[in-house]
Design a protein around this motif. Structure first.
Motif, short mmCIF file in Angstrom:
data_model
loop_
_atom_site.label_atom_id
_atom_site.label_comp_id
_atom_site.label_asym_id
_atom_site.label_seq_id
_atom_site.Cartn_x
_atom_site.Cartn_y
_atom_site.Cartn_z
N ALA A 135 77.23 122.09 -3.84
CA ALA A 135 77.04 121.94 -2.40
C ALA A 135 75.56 121.87 -2.06
O ALA A 135 75.13 121.04 -1.24
N VAL A 136 74.75 122.74 -2.66
CA VAL A 136 73.31 122.73 -2.41
C VAL A 136 72.70 121.41 -2.89
O VAL A 136 71.90 120.78 -2.19
N GLY A 137 73.10 120.96 -4.07
CA GLY A 137 72.59 119.69 -4.58
C GLY A 137 73.03 118.51 -3.73
O GLY A 137 72.25 117.58 -3.49
N GLY A 138 74.26 118.55 -3.26
CA GLY A 138 74.75 117.48 -2.39
C GLY A 138 74.01 117.42 -1.07
O GLY A 138 73.67 116.34 -0.59
N LEU A 139 73.75 118.59 -0.48
CA LEU A 139 73.00 118.62 0.77
C LEU A 139 71.57 118.11 0.56
O LEU A 139 71.03 117.40 1.41
N ALA A 140 70.95 118.48 -0.55
CA ALA A 140 69.60 118.00 -0.84
C ALA A 140 69.60 116.48 -1.04
O ALA A 140 68.70 115.78 -0.55
N LEU A 141 70.60 115.96 -1.73
CA LEU A 141 70.69 114.52 -1.96
C LEU A 141 70.91 113.77 -0.65
O LEU A 141 70.26 112.75 -0.40
N VAL A 142 71.79 114.27 0.20
CA VAL A 142 72.03 113.63 1.50
C VAL A 142 70.75 113.67 2.34
O VAL A 142 70.41 112.69 3.01
N GLY A 143 70.04 114.79 2.30
CA GLY A 143 68.78 114.88 3.04
C GLY A 143 67.77 113.86 2.57
O GLY A 143 67.06 113.24 3.37
N LEU A 144 67.67 113.66 1.25
CA LEU A 144 66.75 112.66 0.73
C LEU A 144 67.17 111.25 1.11
O LEU A 144 66.32 110.41 1.45
N ILE A 145 68.46 110.98 1.07
CA ILE A 145 68.94 109.64 1.43
C ILE A 145 68.68 109.37 2.90
O ILE A 145 68.22 108.29 3.27
N ILE A 146 68.96 110.34 3.76
CA ILE A 146 68.73 110.15 5.19
C ILE A 146 67.24 110.00 5.48
O ILE A 146 66.84 109.16 6.29
N GLN A 147 66.41 110.78 4.83
CA GLN A 147 64.97 110.68 5.06
C GLN A 147 64.45 109.31 4.64
O GLN A 147 63.64 108.71 5.33
N ASN A 148 64.92 108.80 3.50
CA ASN A 148 64.48 107.48 3.05
C ASN A 148 65.02 106.38 3.94
O ASN A 148 64.37 105.35 4.12
N ALA A 149 66.20 106.55 4.51
CA ALA A 149 66.77 105.53 5.38
C ALA A 149 66.05 105.48 6.71
O ALA A 149 65.97 104.43 7.34
N GLN A 150 65.51 106.60 7.16
CA GLN A 150 64.85 106.64 8.46
C GLN A 150 63.37 106.29 8.39
O GLN A 150 62.74 106.07 9.41
N THR A 151 62.81 106.26 7.21
CA THR A 151 61.39 105.93 7.06
C THR A 151 61.23 104.41 7.13
O THR A 151 61.82 103.69 6.34
#
Length: 119
Positions: A86-102
């Motif tokens: 769960a922690v790894g999944g949340l970190a991965l989703v956070g990275l994906i969202i951050q890269n999509a919004q940049t």
């Protein structure tokens, strides 16, 4: 109490703590502002830290004792594995969202100045 029962009790406690973290967080009322958000995070992470501690104890309990059955070890490692996933999944989703919004600023065509800028 046998080793498998201890692990199963710890597993049930971990499930109760995980469920409690979501239930108590949803019970926090108030305006949608930063203070309410931080209070929700505070309550949520307190429950999650307690659940992580129980997961670590369950993982250790799966490996101690005279019976060395693989089922007991697997049940003991399940809460820890699910928590880390769960922690790894949340970190991965956070990275994906951050890269999509940049925005991509690597290519910007040069343009002529506006006509009103030279007057």
């Amino acid at each position: 109490m046998s080793g498998l029962r201890v692990v199963l009790v710890l597993l049930a406690l971990w499930i109760a703590l995980q469920t409690g973290s979501y239930v108590t967080t949803s019970d926090i009322e108030g305006p949608r502002n930063i203070d309410t958000g931080f209070k929700r995070l505070d309550v949520f992470f307190k429950w999650q830290i307690a659940a992580l501690a129980v997961a670590l104890v369950a993982a250790a309990a799966g490996f101690v004792g005279p019976d060395k059955r693989w089922r007991k070890r697997l049940i003991g490692l399940a809460p820890l594995g699910l928590t880390l996933a769960a922690v790894g999944g949340l970190a991965l989703v956070g990275l994906i969202i951050q890269n999509a919004q940049t925005p991509d600023t690597s290519f910007r065509p040069t343009t002529a100045p506006a006509a009103t800028a030279t007057e």
